[in-house]
Design a protein around this motif. Structure first.
Motif, PDB file in Angstrom:
ATOM      1  N   LEU A   1       0.836  -1.201   0.000  1.00 38.24           N
ATOM      2  CA  LEU A   1       0.000   0.000   0.000  1.00 38.24           C
ATOM      3  C   LEU A   1       0.866   1.244   0.000  1.00 38.24           C
TER       4      LEU A   1
ATOM      5  N   PHE B   1       0.274   5.356   0.687  1.00 39.64           N
ATOM      6  CA  PHE B   1      -0.747   6.296   1.160  1.00 39.64           C
ATOM      7  C   PHE B   1      -0.120   7.625   1.536  1.00 39.64           C
TER       8      PHE B   1
ATOM      9  N   LYS C   1      -0.531  11.317   3.943  1.00 36.76           N
ATOM     10  CA  LYS C   1      -1.156  11.915   5.129  1.00 36.76           C
ATOM     11  C   LYS C   1      -0.932  13.420   5.073  1.00 36.76           C
TER      12      LYS C   1
ATOM     13  N   ILE D   1      -1.963   5.994  13.132  1.00 37.22           N
ATOM     14  CA  ILE D   1      -2.142   5.751  11.698  1.00 37.22           C
ATOM     15  C   ILE D   1      -2.266   4.252  11.432  1.00 37.22           C
ATOM     16  N   THR D   2      -1.432   3.468  12.110  1.00 39.98           N
ATOM     17  CA  THR D   2      -1.486   2.011  11.963  1.00 39.98           C
ATOM     18  C   THR D   2      -2.871   1.485  12.316  1.00 39.98           C
TER      19      THR D   2
ATOM     20  N   LEU E   1      -5.555   2.443   9.756  1.00 39.09           N
ATOM     21  CA  LEU E   1      -5.446   1.663   8.522  1.00 39.09           C
ATOM     22  C   LEU E   1      -5.969   0.244   8.731  1.00 39.09           C
TER      23      LEU E   1
ATOM     24  N   ILE F   1      -9.246  -1.442   6.786  1.00 43.40           N
ATOM     25  CA  ILE F   1      -9.155  -2.686   6.012  1.00 43.40           C
ATOM     26  C   ILE F   1     -10.159  -3.706   6.540  1.00 43.40           C
TER      27      ILE F   1
ATOM     28  N   ILE G   1     -11.382   1.152   1.218  1.00 48.27           N
ATOM     29  CA  ILE G   1     -10.572   1.519   2.385  1.00 48.27           C
ATOM     30  C   ILE G   1     -10.572   3.029   2.574  1.00 48.27           C
ATOM     31  N   ASN G   2     -10.435   3.769   1.479  1.00 49.45           N
ATOM     32  CA  ASN G   2     -10.390   5.235   1.588  1.00 49.45           C
ATOM     33  C   ASN G   2     -11.665   5.804   2.212  1.00 49.45           C
TER      34      ASN G   2
ATOM     35  N   LEU H   1     -11.290   5.766   6.103  1.00 53.05           N
ATOM     36  CA  LEU H   1     -10.143   6.390   6.762  1.00 53.05           C
ATOM     37  C   LEU H   1     -10.514   7.770   7.292  1.00 53.05           C
TER      38      LEU H   1
ATOM     39  N   LEU I   1      -6.047  11.083   5.649  1.00 47.54           N
ATOM     40  CA  LEU I   1      -5.361   9.844   5.239  1.00 47.54           C
ATOM     41  C   LEU I   1      -6.004   9.327   3.965  1.00 47.54           C
TER      42      LEU I   1
ATOM     43  N   LEU J   1      -5.243   6.305   0.642  1.00 50.29           N
ATOM     44  CA  LEU J   1      -4.436   5.391  -0.167  1.00 50.29           C
ATOM     45  C   LEU J   1      -4.329   5.932  -1.586  1.00 50.29           C
TER      46      LEU J   1
END
Length: 829
Positions: free
Chosen positions: A615, A617, A619, A631-632, A635, A639, A693-694, A697, A701, A703
């Motif tokens: 990935l 991405f 920020k 952030i981890t 994400l 997902i 995913i976007n 977020l 943030l 991708l």
């Protein structure tokens, strides 16, 4: 400089930036009704509170209502606001509290009272009701503390007594009518006072305020899409309320008295809520919330259904409130299937005599049988909660605490860990023990030290609640309106976050009490039946005769049965029509339609196809203020929310297989961050996955690419050799001569063969040569940008800001004005 830029200088800026997934940000000025939901503690504490999430969802369900959140600023943030003369604002629209129609505080514990005053003051709202004018918002409060509203009455225009799901809509309607009709402040208060369950001190003329009760919990499934916090919170998981109320009848427990009767949600409703919340958040744990989760009549059915559905997604189930006699092997086995969440049990007292007096209802045999099952299932430690200072407590009761700890430890072959956690008994309003005294600080300390000195085994630990905090909790929970002056005095002296040990200033509380000549013993003393209590104006449903009868039974150690399992005890709460005990429906329930894997299918899935994805991405905006860990988590949740399945690590605490390149500093924007993930049986194309995913977020943030990589592809740490950064210099900081000097400094550095930099850390001073770690420095005077290419080295990296301050001699005091962006990644050839 914007407020976002100032956030870089405070600890944990993610407390203040907003923009979370599932938060609601309406056009503030387009909504005629504007309500601020204020929580007088930090963001991470307030975001763990289910009640605030429920009210937020209900209010924002109305198109004409803007409900926004505000939390207590940490001292560094308060200092920044006061120094810059900036108001305290909400997260959603950054609007000052003073601009709202109504500000509602949630009072969960007495030691948050000074934070309430601080938030009002920072928000531009006069502290006292009598000082507020027509342009000021109405200030109201709800929560368990308002069952004795007296100490906060000088500061609150109104109190909401009881449960809030229904009354919050009535409050919104009252504010709607007031805005439409142009009502003055007095008439607004009259509107609120006319709503059942609301106490307006300025208009109160006698009688009692009856608490509000929600009779059908299944009709309130909020929040369906909880706000997902940006940072790690106290309870970082889905909270699924399975029941409300408790009739076990523990005589010390205020919650068990004021939240009666017991109302259970049905399985179908709970399954739907779990699915909705998991799909909308990406959480990996469900907490089954109740005052006594093991008493939920269909708890085993619920656990089995949830584990059948979510085991493949490694969703853990926790039960934070369990009685030892309700913890069965089935519950233990299901809890441990994904990961071992902690085990805490509450015997409350060390001897059976004292447990009978408090009507705890369980036995030593129950506790030992339960802990034996817990240890045999693989747990190595348990925590046991006890109270000291209970009515009629003797030394033998304290010895019983230690004895019980040793007996539990023996279940492990003396190889496990047992923690004894002690709190001081506070005689709370509306309980049978409200007439008892609370022991003082000296007596509390004597008991704490006696217990500590009695422990001779290193496998038994002991912790206790600060006796000074317990003293204040007792004073305010049993206090009258005169204590409003003490709260204000302590606030003026600097008291904040009194429930936080590292912020608690008891010396200032002592000074305030001395100046006002307040004696704590007046509030902690024993009371008589003939006395008027400050909280007598509040009707929690339980009548005085029941409480007095329970007090009398306690003196002889007589137990009172749970009315769910026997006859009605005439406590006064139920009318046996609309207000009554509600059990979850028995019989076969219709399951929800979402497809899920059975356990057989899960075992077959272990050999399924694994997709390895890389990935990319970015920020920016407020997301630059998030830490690498935050952030981890964002994400991972996004997902999971997509419905795709991670490959997990093995062991008792499985984690998703995800790895990152290098962490970018808080405050820095980036056009290129990288992460590698592994998913099982990927069902959609990477481009579609990226879009999904976007959408999940938080703001800032995004991708920008997902591509599949093959096994054996070099790791990110092997591929990346450095980064290119753009440092933006604010206009007006440097004159033309300064830019010339900077260019000379850059040329001198690049021409040198070495450059020694001194870096001071907490523990030591490090001197290193950084010349080889800098590939290029390019000065772009016209655009006000300095571009640096920095390489990764075995000795460590160089920070862009260090190039600015150490190489180019930029003033450190102005470094917080600088914006840095990672614009390019340098890959190995």
């Amino acid at each position: 400089m914007s407020l976002d830029d100032l956030f870089v200088s405070v600890s944990k800026p993610s407390r203040y930036i907003g923009g979370e997934v599932n938060s609601t940000c309406k056009d503030f000025h387009a909504c005629p009704v504007r309500i601020a939901l204020a929580f007088p503690d930090t963001y991470e504490v307030g975001m763990s509170h289910l009640g605030l999430q429920i009210l937020y969802a209900i209010l924002n369900g109305y198109p004409d209502v803007a409900a926004e959140r505000c939390y207590a600023p940490w001292p560094d943030m308060e200092n920044l606001l006061r120094t810059r003369r900036l108001p305290l604002t909400t997260l959603e629209s950054r609007t000052p509290l003073s601009a709202f129609d109504l500000v509602g505080f949630s009072l969960q514990y007495e030691l948050s009272y000074t934070n309430v005053l601080n938030m009002l003051d920072l928000g531009g709202i006069p502290l006292h009701c009598k000082d507020r004018g027509e342009s000021d918002p109405l200030v109201i409060a709800g929560g368990p503390c308002v069952f004795n509203p007296a100490p906060m009455a000088p500061f609150m225009d109104a109190f909401v007594i009881g449960e809030g799901e229904e009354v919050i809509s009535e409050i919104a309607e009252a504010m709607r009518k007031a805005k439409t009709g142009g009502y003055n402040r007095q008439r607004k208060l009259e509107q609120l006072a006319a709503i059942p369950g609301i106490y307006v001190p300025a208009l109160f003329s006698g009688g009692r305020i009856r608490k509000r009760i929600v009779t059908n919990l299944d009709s309130w499934r909020f929040p369906m899409s909880p706000i997902v916090p940006l940072m790690k919170t106290v309870h970082d998981r889905i909270t699924l309320e399975i029941a409300r109320g408790c009739t076990r009848g523990c005589r010390f427990c205020q919650a068990g008295m004021v939240w009666r009767p017991v109302r259970e949600k049905n399985l179908h409703s709970l399954e739907q809520s779990a699915e909705e919340q998991l799909c909308s958040t990406g959480y990996d744990e469900i907490s089954l919330l109740s005052l006594s989760s093991g008493d939920y009549s269909r708890i085993e059915d619920l656990l089995i259904r949830l584990m059948d559905r979510y085991y493949s997604r490694r969703i853990a189930i926790s039960l934070p409130s369990l009685r030892s006699e309700t913890l069965t092997r089935t519950l233990i086995d299901n809890i441990r299937k994904v990961r071992k969440t902690s085990f805490t049990l509450a015997p409350e007292a060390g001897t059976q005599r004292l447990r009978n007096i408090i009507n705890k209802g369980n036995t030593e045999e129950d506790l030992l049988a339960t802990t034996a099952q817990v240890f045999s299932a693989g747990w190595k430690s348990v925590k046991l909660y006890f109270m000291i200072g209970l009515p009629t407590e003797k030394e033998e009761d304290l010895d019983g605490i230690i004895d019980l700890g040793h007996k539990v430890l023996k279940q492990t072959g003396n190889k496990g860990q047992v923690t004894l956690s002690l709190s001081t008994f506070v005689p709370k309003p509306h309980t049978p023990f409200q007439w008892h005294r609370q022991i003082g600080m000296e007596e509390t300390e004597e008991k704490q030290l006696y217990l500590r000195n009695s422990i001779r085994n290193r496998n038994i630990g002991i912790k206790w609640h600060d006796r000074r905090m317990s003293l204040l909790e007792g004073v305010f929970s049993r206090g009258d309106e005169a204590l409003g002056g003490l709260i204000e005095k302590a606030f003026r002296l600097g008291c904040r976050f009194d429930g936080w040990s590292d912020q608690f200033r008891f010396d200032l509380w002592e000074k305030a009490m001395d100046e006002l000549n307040i004696q704590t013993g007046v509030y902690l003393r024993e009371r008589t039946f003939q006395e008027n209590m400050p909280w007598d104006i509040i009707d929690c449903g339980v009548n005085g005769d029941f409480l007095r009868n329970e007090l009398a039974k306690s003196l002889s150690g007589q137990l009172t049965a749970d009315c769910r399992r026997g006859i009605c005890l005439q406590c006064g709460v139920c009318d046996h029509k609309s207000i009554r005990i509600e059990k979850a429906a028995s019989g076969r329930d219709e399951g929800i339609t979402t497809a899920h894997l059975s356990r057989q299918e899960i075992s077959q899935a272990t050999d399924s196809k694994v997709s390895r994805l890389r990935l990319t991405f970015s920020k920016g905006g407020t997301a630059r203020l998030l830490s690498h860990l935050e952030i981890t988590e964002a994400l991972i949740r996004a997902i999971k929310k997509s419905g795709e399945l991670f490959v997990f690590t093995e062991g008792f605490h499985p984690h998703p297989k995800i790895s990152f390149a290098y962490a970018t500093s808080v405050g820095m924007e980036s056009d290129g961050e990288y992460a590698d993930i592994q998913l099982r049986n990927l069902a959609i194309e990477p481009a579609v996955l990226m879009e999904t995913i976007n959408s999940a977020l938080p703001a800032g943030l995004r991708l920008t690419e997902i591509r599949e990589i093959s096994p054996g592809t070099p790791s990110l740490s092997e591929l990346i050799r450095g980064f290119v950064y753009e440092i933006s210099i604010p206009e007006g900081i440097w004159a033309d001569d300064d830019w010339v000097r900077i260019e000379q400094k850059a040329d001198e550095f690049l021409s040198a063969s070495s450059f020694q930099m001194i870096r001071n850390t907490k523990n030591k001073t490090v001197v290193r040569d950084i010349r080889s770690a800098v590939e290029a420095i390019i000065i772009l005077k016209e655009s006000g940008i300095i571009k640096v290419s920095l390489l990764l080295a075995k000795e460590g990296t160089v920070k862009p800001i260090e190039i600015l301050t150490e190489v180019l001699n930029f003033d450190r005091d102005n470094s917080n004005m600088i914006k840095i962006r990672k614009v390019e990644t340098l890959f190995a050839s």
